[in-house]
Every structure is written in C-alpha cells, then in structure tokens.
Design a protein around this motif. Structure first.
Motif, PDB file in Angstrom:
ATOM      1  N   SER A   1      20.981  46.198  35.478  1.00 23.49           N
ATOM      2  CA  SER A   1      22.391  46.064  35.836  1.00 23.49           C
ATOM      3  C   SER A   1      23.225  47.122  35.120  1.00 23.49           C
ATOM      4  N   ALA A   2      24.264  47.592  35.824  1.00 20.34           N
ATOM      5  CA  ALA A   2      25.198  48.563  35.242  1.00 20.34           C
ATOM      6  C   ALA A   2      26.410  47.847  34.669  1.00 20.34           C
ATOM      7  N   GLY A   3      26.338  46.520  34.534  1.00 17.55           N
ATOM      8  CA  GLY A   3      27.430  45.774  33.913  1.00 17.55           C
ATOM      9  C   GLY A   3      28.494  45.291  34.876  1.00 17.55           C
ATOM     10  N   LYS A   4      28.244  45.443  36.164  1.00 17.66           N
ATOM     11  CA  LYS A   4      29.188  44.998  37.190  1.00 17.66           C
ATOM     12  C   LYS A   4      28.364  44.549  38.401  1.00 17.66           C
ATOM     13  N   ILE A   5      28.732  43.417  38.982  1.00 17.57           N
ATOM     14  CA  ILE A   5      27.971  42.904  40.114  1.00 17.57           C
ATOM     15  C   ILE A   5      27.948  43.934  41.235  1.00 17.57           C
ATOM     16  N   GLY A   6      26.737  44.191  41.747  1.00 16.56           N
ATOM     17  CA  GLY A   6      26.561  45.156  42.822  1.00 16.56           C
ATOM     18  C   GLY A   6      26.230  46.562  42.348  1.00 16.56           C
ATOM     19  N   TYR A   7      26.265  46.791  41.045  1.00 14.39           N
ATOM     20  CA  TYR A   7      25.992  48.113  40.491  1.00 14.39           C
ATOM     21  C   TYR A   7      24.793  48.044  39.557  1.00 14.39           C
ATOM     22  N   SER A   8      23.856  48.979  39.749  1.00 12.12           N
ATOM     23  CA  SER A   8      22.655  49.028  38.916  1.00 12.12           C
ATOM     24  C   SER A   8      22.343  50.463  38.538  1.00 12.12           C
ATOM     25  N   LEU A   9      21.358  50.612  37.657  1.00 12.40           N
ATOM     26  CA  LEU A   9      20.934  51.926  37.184  1.00 12.40           C
ATOM     27  C   LEU A   9      19.424  52.037  37.247  1.00 12.40           C
ATOM     28  N   ILE A  10      18.941  53.211  37.601  1.00  9.37           N
ATOM     29  CA  ILE A  10      17.528  53.529  37.434  1.00  9.37           C
ATOM     30  C   ILE A  10      17.471  54.312  36.138  1.00  9.37           C
ATOM     31  N   ILE A  11      16.637  53.852  35.217  1.00 11.12           N
ATOM     32  CA  ILE A  11      16.642  54.430  33.870  1.00 11.12           C
ATOM     33  C   ILE A  11      15.254  54.346  33.249  1.00 11.12           C
ATOM     34  N   ASP A  12      14.972  55.269  32.359  1.00 12.86           N
ATOM     35  CA  ASP A  12      13.722  55.238  31.591  1.00 12.86           C
ATOM     36  C   ASP A  12      13.833  54.086  30.588  1.00 12.86           C
TER      37      ASP A  12
ATOM     38  N   PHE B   1      29.972  39.088  29.851  1.00 16.37           N
ATOM     39  CA  PHE B   1      29.718  39.447  31.242  1.00 16.37           C
ATOM     40  C   PHE B   1      29.443  38.197  32.066  1.00 16.37           C
ATOM     41  N   GLU B   2      29.826  38.244  33.358  1.00 15.03           N
ATOM     42  CA  GLU B   2      29.560  37.123  34.241  1.00 15.03           C
ATOM     43  C   GLU B   2      28.100  37.156  34.693  1.00 15.03           C
ATOM     44  N   HIS B   3      27.626  36.020  35.202  1.00 17.63           N
ATOM     45  CA  HIS B   3      26.261  35.909  35.710  1.00 17.63           C
ATOM     46  C   HIS B   3      26.036  36.977  36.781  1.00 17.63           C
ATOM     47  N   GLY B   4      24.973  37.756  36.632  1.00 17.96           N
ATOM     48  CA  GLY B   4      24.664  38.818  37.579  1.00 17.96           C
ATOM     49  C   GLY B   4      25.148  40.185  37.127  1.00 17.96           C
ATOM     50  N   ALA B   5      25.924  40.229  36.057  1.00 20.03           N
ATOM     51  CA  ALA B   5      26.449  41.516  35.576  1.00 20.03           C
ATOM     52  C   ALA B   5      26.015  41.820  34.147  1.00 20.03           C
ATOM     53  N   ASN B   6      25.223  40.935  33.545  1.00 21.31           N
ATOM     54  CA  ASN B   6      24.783  41.177  32.167  1.00 21.31           C
ATOM     55  C   ASN B   6      23.926  42.432  32.094  1.00 21.31           C
ATOM     56  N   SER B   7      24.218  43.247  31.110  1.00 27.32           N
ATOM     57  CA  SER B   7      23.495  44.499  30.899  1.00 27.32           C
ATOM     58  C   SER B   7      23.219  44.639  29.407  1.00 27.32           C
ATOM     59  N   PRO B   8      22.009  45.070  29.030  1.00 22.80           N
ATOM     60  CA  PRO B   8      21.742  45.225  27.601  1.00 22.80           C
ATOM     61  C   PRO B   8      22.687  46.228  26.946  1.00 22.80           C
ATOM     62  N   VAL B   9      23.094  47.254  27.679  1.00 17.43           N
ATOM     63  CA  VAL B   9      24.006  48.264  27.128  1.00 17.43           C
ATOM     64  C   VAL B   9      25.384  47.661  26.886  1.00 17.43           C
ATOM     65  N   GLY B  10      25.878  46.926  27.862  1.00 18.54           N
ATOM     66  CA  GLY B  10      27.188  46.295  27.728  1.00 18.54           C
ATOM     67  C   GLY B  10      27.209  45.260  26.618  1.00 18.54           C
ATOM     68  N   ILE B  11      26.178  44.425  26.564  1.00 22.20           N
ATOM     69  CA  ILE B  11      26.106  43.395  25.531  1.00 22.20           C
ATOM     70  C   ILE B  11      26.011  44.036  24.150  1.00 22.20           C
ATOM     71  N   ARG B  12      25.213  45.104  24.026  1.00 20.50           N
ATOM     72  CA  ARG B  12      25.081  45.800  22.738  1.00 20.50           C
ATOM     73  C   ARG B  12      26.429  46.383  22.297  1.00 20.50           C
ATOM     74  N   SER B  13      27.222  46.866  23.273  1.00 19.88           N
ATOM     75  CA  SER B  13      28.510  47.466  22.924  1.00 19.88           C
ATOM     76  C   SER B  13      29.506  46.425  22.412  1.00 19.88           C
ATOM     77  N   LEU B  14      29.345  45.173  22.855  1.00 18.60           N
ATOM     78  CA  LEU B  14      30.277  44.116  22.454  1.00 18.60           C
ATOM     79  C   LEU B  14      29.769  43.266  21.295  1.00 18.60           C
ATOM     80  N   HIS B  15      28.451  43.136  21.195  1.00 15.85           N
ATOM     81  CA  HIS B  15      27.841  42.244  20.199  1.00 15.85           C
ATOM     82  C   HIS B  15      26.620  42.929  19.593  1.00 15.85           C
ATOM     83  N   ASN B  16      26.221  42.466  18.459  1.00 21.95           N
ATOM     84  CA  ASN B  16      25.048  43.039  17.805  1.00 21.95           C
ATOM     85  C   ASN B  16      23.846  42.103  17.949  1.00 21.95           C
ATOM     86  N   TYR B  17      23.687  41.508  19.130  1.00 18.17           N
ATOM     87  CA  TYR B  17      22.587  40.576  19.360  1.00 18.17           C
ATOM     88  C   TYR B  17      21.262  41.329  19.418  1.00 18.17           C
ATOM     89  N   PRO B  18      20.198  40.706  18.907  1.00 16.05           N
ATOM     90  CA  PRO B  18      18.867  41.311  19.067  1.00 16.05           C
ATOM     91  C   PRO B  18      18.488  41.358  20.550  1.00 16.05           C
TER      92      PRO B  18
END
Length: 169
Positions: A137-148, A104-121
């Motif tokens: 972040s929702a994985g795209k610049i300008g998009y976010s999520l409110i989440i528990d 992901f580019e700077h500003g679009a990193n998301s733990p969900v997206g990174i987990r889907s591509l890599h198994n990083y802690p």
C-alpha cells in the motif's frame, strides 16, 4: 487550445520514499461502482510475478503495537510472530482502534506511513525476503507501490521472520 494535464498528487508514503531515495513504481487500483471489487487500472501484466503484501497492525502483550507484513494469500501465525517480536501473545488491533493506533484507515496501512508516525517494530514474512519486488500500500486506498522488499525493509527498519502460514491458526 491545449488541455492541462492533471497532476497526480503523491501520497505521504511516496514523498517519504522519495526523500530516502528509495526506488518504487506507483500503481493505482479502481473501485467499481458496487464498491466490492478492485482491479488494476494500470497494465494487467504488472500483477504477474508480483505478490501483494498486506500491512497488519497487531498488539503484543509486552511491546504494544507491532506491524506484520504478509502476502495477501497468507495468514499470520500469532505464535510465531509473538516469539519473533519478544511477546508471549499477539493479536490484531480491533478495527475500531485501527486509525488511532496506526494513523491509517483499513486498507491504507503502509509500513512506511506507520514508521513515519510511530516507532512500532515492523516484521516482514520471509517470503518477502525471497522476492525481487512486491506490491504494498502507498498509504491511501486505491494506491500501491511496486518496490524491492529489501529496500523497503531497510527504509522502515523491519526484521524478516518466518510467520506467514497458509491456514489461520
């Protein structure tokens, strides 16, 4: 003549959360013409009571890449995160290596997206653990999520730990 409603495309992150049956509320940001500032396009009241969390990609001397989630107004204590992650030292991944490391580019990193591509802690600061909902972040610049944060942490197999600090170390 009826006008067609423009269907908003879901991000990869939203599609993954949908598959996992994890509840979230999508929100969008708009960048002004000068590109310097961002403001919430949706209802301003959405921001109240929610902390925005940044997804930082670091590398540890023993583990390699790791992900740290900390509130936007906080910094990461490298010493505390190193200890939590089983490293002697951790540091930020250089910006030039970010896309090849996280996908992901700077500003679009998301733990969900990174987990889907890599198994990083993945590590969330304990402040998130105390929150009912956070903005990420929702994985795209300008998009976010409110989440528990607990649902999110479970989704990405994250560990909570105390590594957020007010001043850089």
């Amino acid at each position: 003549m009826l006008s067609k409603k423009k269907k908003i495309q879901k991000t990869l992150v939203e599609k993954i959360l949908d598959k996992q049956n994890v509840a979230y509320k999508p929100i969008t940001f708009a960048t002004q013409a000068d590109g310097d500032t961002q403001e919430l396009v949706t209802d301003k009241s959405i921001q109240e009571g929610y902390k925005i969390y940044k997804t930082l990609v670091l590398t540890g001397n023993k583990t390699g890449p790791i992900v740290g989630m900390v509130a936007l107004d906080k910094h990461i204590s490298y010493k505390k995160l190193a200890k939590l992650s089983g490293n002697k030292k951790v540091g930020m991944v250089p910006l030039k290596d970010l896309v090849k490391t996280s996908g992901f580019e700077h500003g679009a990193n998301s733990p969900v997206g990174i987990r889907s591509l890599h198994n990083y802690p993945i590590y969330f600061d304990t402040e998130a653990e105390k929150s009912k909902e956070i903005i990420v972040s929702a994985g795209k610049i300008g998009y976010s999520l409110i989440i528990d944060p607990h649902d999110l942490a479970k989704s990405v197999k994250a560990t909570f730990g105390d590594f957020g600090v007010d001043e850089p170390e």
